[in-house]
Design a protein around this motif. Structure first.
Motif, PDB file in Angstrom:
ATOM      1  N   GLY A 329       0.793  -1.224   0.000  1.00 53.45           N
ATOM      2  CA  GLY A 329       0.000   0.000   0.000  1.00 53.45           C
ATOM      3  C   GLY A 329       0.819   1.263   0.000  1.00 53.45           C
ATOM      4  O   GLY A 329       0.280   2.337  -0.245  1.00 53.45           O
ATOM      5  N   GLY A 330       2.135   1.168   0.322  1.00 52.20           N
ATOM      6  CA  GLY A 330       2.999   2.330   0.150  1.00 52.20           C
ATOM      7  C   GLY A 330       3.567   2.970   1.399  1.00 52.20           C
ATOM      8  O   GLY A 330       4.561   3.698   1.315  1.00 52.20           O
ATOM      9  N   LEU A 331       2.958   2.772   2.569  1.00 55.52           N
ATOM     10  CA  LEU A 331       3.517   3.355   3.786  1.00 55.52           C
ATOM     11  C   LEU A 331       4.915   2.786   4.055  1.00 55.52           C
ATOM     12  O   LEU A 331       5.189   1.627   3.755  1.00 55.52           O
ATOM     13  N   THR A 332       5.787   3.621   4.636  1.00 54.39           N
ATOM     14  CA  THR A 332       7.151   3.191   4.920  1.00 54.39           C
ATOM     15  C   THR A 332       7.429   3.221   6.423  1.00 54.39           C
ATOM     16  O   THR A 332       6.861   4.018   7.159  1.00 54.39           O
ATOM     17  N   SER A 333       8.342   2.324   6.843  1.00 51.78           N
ATOM     18  CA  SER A 333       8.718   2.226   8.253  1.00 51.78           C
ATOM     19  C   SER A 333      10.230   2.297   8.404  1.00 51.78           C
ATOM     20  O   SER A 333      10.964   1.609   7.681  1.00 51.78           O
ATOM     21  N   GLU A 334      10.673   3.088   9.375  1.00 52.19           N
ATOM     22  CA  GLU A 334      12.070   3.060   9.792  1.00 52.19           C
ATOM     23  C   GLU A 334      12.209   1.974  10.863  1.00 52.19           C
ATOM     24  O   GLU A 334      11.465   1.951  11.846  1.00 52.19           O
ATOM     25  N   THR A 335      13.164   1.063  10.669  1.00 46.29           N
ATOM     26  CA  THR A 335      13.273  -0.120  11.527  1.00 46.29           C
ATOM     27  C   THR A 335      14.588  -0.092  12.291  1.00 46.29           C
ATOM     28  O   THR A 335      15.584  -0.669  11.847  1.00 46.29           O
ATOM     29  N   THR A 336      14.621   0.562  13.417  1.00 46.08           N
ATOM     30  CA  THR A 336      15.866   0.668  14.172  1.00 46.08           C
ATOM     31  C   THR A 336      16.120  -0.533  15.072  1.00 46.08           C
ATOM     32  O   THR A 336      17.152  -0.614  15.717  1.00 46.08           O
ATOM     33  N   ASN A 337      15.195  -1.476  15.113  1.00 45.04           N
ATOM     34  CA  ASN A 337      15.357  -2.685  15.928  1.00 45.04           C
ATOM     35  C   ASN A 337      14.823  -3.863  15.143  1.00 45.04           C
ATOM     36  O   ASN A 337      13.606  -3.997  14.971  1.00 45.04           O
ATOM     37  N   SER A 338      15.716  -4.728  14.666  1.00 46.23           N
ATOM     38  CA  SER A 338      15.250  -5.859  13.852  1.00 46.23           C
ATOM     39  C   SER A 338      14.550  -6.927  14.687  1.00 46.23           C
ATOM     40  O   SER A 338      13.993  -7.875  14.133  1.00 46.23           O
ATOM     41  N   ASP A 339      14.573  -6.784  16.022  1.00 47.18           N
ATOM     42  CA  ASP A 339      13.822  -7.704  16.880  1.00 47.18           C
ATOM     43  C   ASP A 339      12.371  -7.265  17.051  1.00 47.18           C
ATOM     44  O   ASP A 339      11.594  -7.943  17.717  1.00 47.18           O
ATOM     45  N   ALA A 340      12.001  -6.151  16.459  1.00 49.13           N
ATOM     46  CA  ALA A 340      10.598  -5.728  16.417  1.00 49.13           C
ATOM     47  C   ALA A 340      10.048  -6.050  15.037  1.00 49.13           C
ATOM     48  O   ALA A 340       9.535  -5.200  14.320  1.00 49.13           O
ATOM     49  N   GLU A 341      10.199  -7.323  14.667  1.00 45.00           N
ATOM     50  CA  GLU A 341       9.915  -7.758  13.295  1.00 45.00           C
ATOM     51  C   GLU A 341       8.460  -8.135  13.071  1.00 45.00           C
ATOM     52  O   GLU A 341       7.941  -8.031  11.953  1.00 45.00           O
ATOM     53  N   GLY A 342       7.775  -8.599  14.128  1.00 43.62           N
ATOM     54  CA  GLY A 342       6.414  -9.092  13.937  1.00 43.62           C
ATOM     55  C   GLY A 342       5.477  -8.028  13.419  1.00 43.62           C
ATOM     56  O   GLY A 342       4.621  -8.291  12.565  1.00 43.62           O
ATOM     57  N   ARG A 343       5.630  -6.819  13.906  1.00 43.30           N
ATOM     58  CA  ARG A 343       4.741  -5.737  13.470  1.00 43.30           C
ATOM     59  C   ARG A 343       4.957  -5.386  12.005  1.00 43.30           C
ATOM     60  O   ARG A 343       4.052  -4.872  11.345  1.00 43.30           O
ATOM     61  N   LEU A 344       6.156  -5.686  11.461  1.00 43.49           N
ATOM     62  CA  LEU A 344       6.421  -5.399  10.053  1.00 43.49           C
ATOM     63  C   LEU A 344       5.636  -6.338   9.139  1.00 43.49           C
ATOM     64  O   LEU A 344       5.089  -5.917   8.113  1.00 43.49           O
ATOM     65  N   VAL A 345       5.573  -7.632   9.502  1.00 47.37           N
ATOM     66  CA  VAL A 345       4.812  -8.566   8.667  1.00 47.37           C
ATOM     67  C   VAL A 345       3.317  -8.344   8.858  1.00 47.37           C
ATOM     68  O   VAL A 345       2.531  -8.455   7.904  1.00 47.37           O
ATOM     69  N   LEU A 346       2.892  -8.024  10.080  1.00 48.70           N
ATOM     70  CA  LEU A 346       1.475  -7.751  10.320  1.00 48.70           C
ATOM     71  C   LEU A 346       1.020  -6.492   9.583  1.00 48.70           C
ATOM     72  O   LEU A 346      -0.113  -6.437   9.083  1.00 48.70           O
ATOM     73  N   ALA A 347       1.890  -5.494   9.494  1.00 47.45           N
ATOM     74  CA  ALA A 347       1.543  -4.261   8.792  1.00 47.45           C
ATOM     75  C   ALA A 347       1.165  -4.539   7.344  1.00 47.45           C
ATOM     76  O   ALA A 347       0.172  -4.000   6.830  1.00 47.45           O
ATOM     77  N   ASP A 348       1.943  -5.383   6.674  1.00 46.97           N
ATOM     78  CA  ASP A 348       1.616  -5.760   5.298  1.00 46.97           C
ATOM     79  C   ASP A 348       0.248  -6.424   5.212  1.00 46.97           C
ATOM     80  O   ASP A 348      -0.576  -6.107   4.343  1.00 46.97           O
ATOM     81  N   ALA A 349       0.011  -7.387   6.107  1.00 53.03           N
ATOM     82  CA  ALA A 349      -1.242  -8.144   6.051  1.00 53.03           C
ATOM     83  C   ALA A 349      -2.442  -7.264   6.369  1.00 53.03           C
ATOM     84  O   ALA A 349      -3.498  -7.366   5.725  1.00 53.03           O
ATOM     85  N   LEU A 350      -2.314  -6.361   7.344  1.00 56.11           N
ATOM     86  CA  LEU A 350      -3.417  -5.461   7.683  1.00 56.11           C
ATOM     87  C   LEU A 350      -3.719  -4.504   6.529  1.00 56.11           C
ATOM     88  O   LEU A 350      -4.896  -4.241   6.211  1.00 56.11           O
ATOM     89  N   ALA A 351      -2.668  -3.971   5.917  1.00 55.57           N
ATOM     90  CA  ALA A 351      -2.874  -3.053   4.790  1.00 55.57           C
ATOM     91  C   ALA A 351      -3.530  -3.773   3.616  1.00 55.57           C
ATOM     92  O   ALA A 351      -4.419  -3.225   2.945  1.00 55.57           O
ATOM     93  N   TYR A 352      -3.110  -5.004   3.362  1.00 57.15           N
ATOM     94  CA  TYR A 352      -3.719  -5.796   2.281  1.00 57.15           C
ATOM     95  C   TYR A 352      -5.198  -6.061   2.583  1.00 57.15           C
ATOM     96  O   TYR A 352      -6.064  -5.932   1.705  1.00 57.15           O
ATOM     97  N   ALA A 353      -5.502  -6.420   3.835  1.00 58.19           N
ATOM     98  CA  ALA A 353      -6.890  -6.687   4.215  1.00 58.19           C
ATOM     99  C   ALA A 353      -7.753  -5.446   4.017  1.00 58.19           C
ATOM    100  O   ALA A 353      -8.872  -5.519   3.495  1.00 58.19           O
ATOM    101  N   GLU A 354      -7.232  -4.281   4.436  1.00 59.27           N
ATOM    102  CA  GLU A 354      -8.013  -3.048   4.340  1.00 59.27           C
ATOM    103  C   GLU A 354      -8.229  -2.627   2.900  1.00 59.27           C
ATOM    104  O   GLU A 354      -9.319  -2.197   2.516  1.00 59.27           O
ATOM    105  N   ARG A 355      -7.204  -2.766   2.072  1.00 58.73           N
ATOM    106  CA  ARG A 355      -7.288  -2.275   0.691  1.00 58.73           C
ATOM    107  C   ARG A 355      -7.987  -3.246  -0.254  1.00 58.73           C
ATOM    108  O   ARG A 355      -8.697  -2.817  -1.169  1.00 58.73           O
ATOM    109  N   GLU A 356      -7.776  -4.539  -0.061  1.00 63.28           N
ATOM    110  CA  GLU A 356      -8.237  -5.519  -1.051  1.00 63.28           C
ATOM    111  C   GLU A 356      -9.427  -6.350  -0.587  1.00 63.28           C
ATOM    112  O   GLU A 356     -10.266  -6.727  -1.394  1.00 63.28           O
ATOM    113  N   LEU A 357      -9.507  -6.683   0.694  1.00 64.53           N
ATOM    114  CA  LEU A 357     -10.541  -7.592   1.168  1.00 64.53           C
ATOM    115  C   LEU A 357     -11.762  -6.861   1.713  1.00 64.53           C
ATOM    116  O   LEU A 357     -12.868  -7.398   1.661  1.00 64.53           O
ATOM    117  N   ARG A 358     -11.576  -5.662   2.260  1.00 65.17           N
ATOM    118  CA  ARG A 358     -12.665  -4.802   2.738  1.00 65.17           C
ATOM    119  C   ARG A 358     -13.649  -5.545   3.648  1.00 65.17           C
ATOM    120  O   ARG A 358     -14.852  -5.589   3.402  1.00 65.17           O
TER     121      ARG A 358
END
Length: 491
Positions: A329-358
């Motif tokens: 969907g285009g939003l960008t994240s600065e990732t200063t801690n690679s151990d905060a990885e779960g929210r990065l994969v969830l962000a993709d899935a949530l954005a996909y759900a909102e934009r495509e699955l409605r």
């Protein structure tokens, strides 16, 4: 899985289980426990003996409490008195768990139930039996429970069949989530998880599965999933599983974090924090298992489940602290801690759900932060939502299912901590309230569904350090029971 048989006749009485209720609280704290009358014909001699023995056993009737009495050369050869508490569903669930452990060395037992026992109580009893008897081992060594069959003696077995079959489905899918979570990461990688979902879905009609691999993820712009999985030889996947009954009027999207092992990446974890990171996909296991359960129960609600899967490893290709990730969907994240990885994969899935699955409702479950355990301890998930009704309904379902969650705030003045000089968002701001700021970060990807979104941080209750009521040591399958109970209320 332990076999449950409903019967009106006591044709096997080697071991007879009898229910004992807590004494009447109005009579004082020392009120004696009471042997409950059962609804089927049993040897009068055995019932009289049980009633005479009860005072000497010092049973309080507390749920799950047991006392055994041997009767060599007679029928039944063994009496087992079982406390069922005050008779609520939670007490019957705990009683089932206590029975599973007390009778683990038996092969078969018969439990005579009260004539007026509610169907929900019998269902809870079955859940307790099946969940407490769960074991996960990747070796044939060691002693497994011998108990293989429980006969439930009821005056009208058919009146309870639906409740028992539902409980068996709930327990079976919870056990599946436990299996997926307990499996070592030497076996479990993103493709393995996707294969397990495919095998389970193949046994149920009307389920549709799509699995995206690295090339599809790159082509469609799932930058968060790709970044987290970049350091592993096992490429990431996105599982999309759909249950779409013809009569559904509500569409729910379930999202579950699926990190099949988490080293922390370049921001590497210390060994004690890393050794159980095979459980970091418990959210994905829960939402997949709940969807399979909904399909098995033929619930009239449309469910699309998304499980973003990746292995967060350390290598020359791993994403770095300070990288900027572009999400679906285009939003960008600065990732200063690679151990905060779960929210990065969830962000993709949530954005996909909102934009495509409605969907009408958007729910995510994730083993997201250690802050969850700091705030709420080991048995309780942290629930976040701006939707009062959705939060109340989920909390009620979770509590009714025997799980636990507490609603947490989404304070507006914390949002400023998500700001970044390089990107749209900072994925892991170095401030307190780690579970809260993680939830606020995820909310940024829900778009127009913000007021119909709910997030549960369930890192702590996804794992049990020992046997406890219906929980067995290891993965708990937390979330499956609560989700299924909630989904059953939708139409």
């Amino acid at each position: 899985m332990l076999a449950i048989r409903l019967t009106a006749g006591a044709d096997r009485l080697d071991t007879l289980v009898l229910p004992v209720r807590s004494g009447d609280a109005t009579a004082g704290s020392e009120a004696p426990a009471e042997l409950l009358a059962t609804g089927a014909g049993l040897p009068a001699e055995a019932l009289e003996e049980a009633a005479e023995l009860l005072p000497a056993t010092r049973l309080t009737g507390r749920s799950g409490e047991t006392r055994a009495h041997l009767r060599p050369g007679r029928t039944p050869a063994r009496l087992l008195l079982l406390g069922v508490g005050d008779g609520g569903e939670k007490d019957w669930r705990t009683a089932g768990a206590g029975l599973a452990r007390a009778a683990a060395d038996e092969t078969q037992i018969t439990f005579a139930l009260p004539a007026d026992v509610p169907a929900g109580a019998v269902g809870a009893l079955v859940e307790g039996l099946l969940l407490a008897s769960y074991r996960f081992r990747m070796t044939d060594a060691g002693k497994a429970p011998a108990l293989a069959e429980v006969d439930l003696l009821l005056a009208d077995p058919e009146a309870y069949r639906d409740a028992v079959e539902t409980a068996e489905t709930v327990a079976r899918t919870t056990r599946l989530a436990r299996d997926l979570t307990n499996t070592p990461s030497s076996v479990k990688n993103p493709q393995w998880f996707a294969d397990q979902v495919a095998a389970a879905a193949a046994d149920l009609p009307d389920l549709h599965l799509r699995v995206r691999g690295p090339e599809e993820l790159a082509a469609e712009g799932f930058g968060g999933i790709l970044a987290v999985g970049a350091g592993s030889a096992s490429g990431p996947r996105l599982v999309e599983l759909e249950w779409r009954p013809a009569d559904a009027r509500t569409h729910v999207v379930l999202v579950g974090k699926g990190i099949t092992f988490d080293t922390g990446g370049i921001s590497i974890k210390p060994v004690p924090a890393m050794k159980l990171m095979r459980k970091d996909m418990a959210g994905a296991a829960a939402v997949v298992a709940a969807t399979l359960g909904a399909a098995a129960l033929r619930l009239p609600v449309r469910i699309t489940t998304l499980a973003p899967l990746a292995e967060n490893m350390v290598s020359g290709s791993a994403f770095r602290p300070g990288d900027v990730v572009r999400h679906y969907g285009g939003l960008t994240s600065e990732t200063t801690n690679s151990d905060a990885e779960g929210r990065l994969v969830l962000a993709d899935a949530l954005a996909y759900a909102e934009r495509e699955l409605r969907p009408d409702l958007l729910i995510d479950l994730a083993t997201l932060t250690g802050a969850n355990a700091v705030a709420l301890g080991k048995r309780m998930g942290a629930l976040y939502s701006e939707n009062e009704q959705l939060a109340a309904d989920l909390l009620a379902a979770i509590d009714g299912a025997g799980e636990a969650a507490w609603r947490m705030p989404l304070p507006a003045d914390y949002v400023e901590h998500l700001g970044s000089d390089l990107a749209d968002l900072h994925s892991s701001p170095a401030v307190g309230g780690g579970s809260v700021t993680a939830a606020l970060y995820l909310r940024e990807f829900t778009g127009d569904l913000r007021d119909r979104w709910l997030h549960i941080d369930m890192s702590a209750p996804s794992w049990s350090d020992g046997d406890d009521a219906e929980l067995a040591r290891g993965a708990t399958g937390w979330g499956v029971r609560g989700l299924l109970r909630w989904l059953a209320t939708l139409d």
